[in-house]
Design a protein around this motif. Structure first.
Motif, PDB file in Angstrom:
ATOM      1  N   LEU A  58       0.833  -1.212   0.000  1.00 41.66           N
ATOM      2  CA  LEU A  58       0.000   0.000   0.000  1.00 41.66           C
ATOM      3  C   LEU A  58       0.865   1.259   0.000  1.00 41.66           C
ATOM      4  O   LEU A  58       0.597   2.216  -0.743  1.00 41.66           O
ATOM      5  CB  LEU A  58      -0.896  -0.026   1.239  1.00 41.66           C
ATOM      6  N   TRP A  59       1.895   1.252   0.807  1.00 43.19           N
ATOM      7  CA  TRP A  59       2.807   2.403   0.873  1.00 43.19           C
ATOM      8  C   TRP A  59       3.484   2.630  -0.478  1.00 43.19           C
ATOM      9  O   TRP A  59       3.557   3.769  -0.959  1.00 43.19           O
ATOM     10  CB  TRP A  59       3.854   2.154   1.957  1.00 43.19           C
ATOM     11  N   ASN A  60       3.968   1.548  -1.113  1.00 36.88           N
ATOM     12  CA  ASN A  60       4.657   1.685  -2.386  1.00 36.88           C
ATOM     13  C   ASN A  60       3.733   2.214  -3.482  1.00 36.88           C
ATOM     14  O   ASN A  60       4.139   3.023  -4.313  1.00 36.88           O
ATOM     15  CB  ASN A  60       5.257   0.334  -2.809  1.00 36.88           C
ATOM     16  N   GLU A  61       2.476   1.733  -3.475  1.00 40.39           N
ATOM     17  CA  GLU A  61       1.549   2.197  -4.514  1.00 40.39           C
ATOM     18  C   GLU A  61       1.232   3.677  -4.347  1.00 40.39           C
ATOM     19  O   GLU A  61       1.123   4.412  -5.324  1.00 40.39           O
ATOM     20  CB  GLU A  61       0.246   1.379  -4.458  1.00 40.39           C
ATOM     21  N   PHE A  62       1.097   4.110  -3.106  1.00 40.16           N
ATOM     22  CA  PHE A  62       0.763   5.512  -2.861  1.00 40.16           C
ATOM     23  C   PHE A  62       1.955   6.432  -3.129  1.00 40.16           C
ATOM     24  O   PHE A  62       1.839   7.431  -3.851  1.00 40.16           O
ATOM     25  CB  PHE A  62       0.291   5.705  -1.418  1.00 40.16           C
TER      26      PHE A  62
ATOM     27  N   PRO B 241      -5.300   5.229  -7.593  1.00 41.74           N
ATOM     28  CA  PRO B 241      -6.462   4.345  -7.782  1.00 41.74           C
ATOM     29  C   PRO B 241      -6.180   2.902  -7.355  1.00 41.74           C
ATOM     30  O   PRO B 241      -6.994   2.282  -6.665  1.00 41.74           O
ATOM     31  CB  PRO B 241      -6.744   4.458  -9.282  1.00 41.74           C
ATOM     32  N   VAL B 242      -5.019   2.352  -7.763  1.00 47.01           N
ATOM     33  CA  VAL B 242      -4.695   0.981  -7.353  1.00 47.01           C
ATOM     34  C   VAL B 242      -4.477   0.921  -5.840  1.00 47.01           C
ATOM     35  O   VAL B 242      -4.936  -0.012  -5.172  1.00 47.01           O
ATOM     36  CB  VAL B 242      -3.445   0.484  -8.110  1.00 47.01           C
ATOM     37  N   ALA B 243      -3.797   1.922  -5.284  1.00 51.44           N
ATOM     38  CA  ALA B 243      -3.577   1.941  -3.839  1.00 51.44           C
ATOM     39  C   ALA B 243      -4.907   2.004  -3.080  1.00 51.44           C
ATOM     40  O   ALA B 243      -5.089   1.328  -2.067  1.00 51.44           O
ATOM     41  CB  ALA B 243      -2.703   3.140  -3.465  1.00 51.44           C
ATOM     42  N   SER B 244      -5.840   2.794  -3.585  1.00 52.33           N
ATOM     43  CA  SER B 244      -7.154   2.879  -2.936  1.00 52.33           C
ATOM     44  C   SER B 244      -7.900   1.560  -3.052  1.00 52.33           C
ATOM     45  O   SER B 244      -8.592   1.143  -2.111  1.00 52.33           O
ATOM     46  CB  SER B 244      -7.969   4.003  -3.574  1.00 52.33           C
ATOM     47  N   ALA B 245      -7.784   0.896  -4.214  1.00 51.11           N
ATOM     48  CA  ALA B 245      -8.425  -0.413  -4.363  1.00 51.11           C
ATOM     49  C   ALA B 245      -7.829  -1.428  -3.388  1.00 51.11           C
ATOM     50  O   ALA B 245      -8.554  -2.252  -2.808  1.00 51.11           O
ATOM     51  CB  ALA B 245      -8.261  -0.906  -5.803  1.00 51.11           C
TER      52      ALA B 245
END
Length: 293
Positions: free
Chosen positions: A249-253, A260-264
């Motif tokens: 999650l940290w890496n995606e954000f 969008p992917v991090a929120s999903a």
């Protein structure tokens, strides 16, 4: 009027700190990534200023299903959280039981010892374990001095160090609800069991353990839920092969800036955590119905 305001407070709290943030994250999860500020497209916009259009993008959720990285991260997080919860229960139950059965004058100081670590920063406490667990750290030096091992063990940057960090950090969350439950138990029930011929261990299994189940469930949820999304402990104590959903999650954000992917990922994680909460509420409702009967 006064009663209405009191009842309204938890609903306002729930609205401000759960429903509105959840709605914002949910909205971002249906957007598309873009090179802009903020880095995602608008979900609702006016087309030619005449009519409203809503553009829902399910690509982020489909991406989670097609990329095995996320499934592995979710499963690994659930495994680490489950094992950590069991370890906290095995360690926390005897400690809570001992505090609950201690003389009244000792209970306050013992509980203070449980709570005392919270007075220090969580980050500093986790970071201190690096000095204890590293190859030339306190633990390896102590084991070498005892003659238990001949060479330093590789404990830091393994799953073992993550378990140690999580159990150390979340053990009070298991002890406190267990203590609250065990402290309320009626000792006359154990005396009645003894009068009927039950041995102490049998009385514990047939009386104390079943009556402490609400505390076990509450403590397990308080440990399991934050452990699933833990980020700090795996980052400091875990190795490069340790994959947990908090790090993903940290890496995606912040690294990929794919909000969008991090929120999903965050929405899917929330769904994983809502299920045990609903089961807990269902269990509590059944217990209250049985108690009323």
């Amino acid at each position: 009027m006064g009663r209405g305001l009191v009842i309204m407070v938890p609903y306002v709290w729930l609205l401000l700190f759960f429903l509105i943030p959840f709605a914002i994250v949910l909205k971002i999860s249906f957007s598309e990534a873009a090179i802009a500020i903020p880095p995602y497209t608008a979900l609702i916009e006016w087309a030619e200023e005449t009519y409203l259009t809503i553009r829902l993008n399910f690509g982020s959720y489909l991406f989670l299903l097609t990329d095995s990285l996320y499934a592995v991260a979710y499963l690994n997080s659930l495994k680490i959280a489950f094992v950590s919860t069991v370890l906290c229960l095995l360690l926390g139950y005897p400690m809570a039981y001992g505090i609950a059965k201690a003389p009244q004058a000792w209970r306050g100081p013992l509980l203070m010892l449980i709570i005392l670590p919270f007075w220090t920063s969580f980050l500093i406490r986790v970071y201190a374990w690096i000095g204890i667990l590293k190859q030339e750290g306190l633990l390896n030096n102590f084991l070498l001095w005892l003659g238990v091992i001949d060479a330093p063990l590789q404990i830091l940057y393994t799953d073992t160090s993550i378990y140690i960090g999580i159990v150390y950090s979340y053990l009070p969350f298991m002890i406190l609800p267990l203590y609250a439950t065990l402290e309320k138990l009626d000792d006359t029930l154990l005396e009645a069991a003894a009068d009927l011929g039950a041995k102490p261990f049998t009385a514990f299994l047939s009386v104390t353990l079943p009556l402490s189940v609400p505390g076990i469930v509450a403590g397990s949820l308080l440990v399991f839920i934050p452990a699933v999304g833990e980020f700090v402990i795996p980052s400091l104590l875990g190795g490069p092969n340790t994959l947990m959903i908090g790090a993903v999650l940290w890496n995606e954000f912040f690294a990929n800036r794919d909000w969008p992917v991090a929120s999903a990922v965050a929405i899917a994680l929330l769904l994983f955590l809502v299920v045990p909460i609903m089961l807990f509420q269902y269990y509590q409702g059944r217990q209250q119905e049985v108690a009323r009967q």
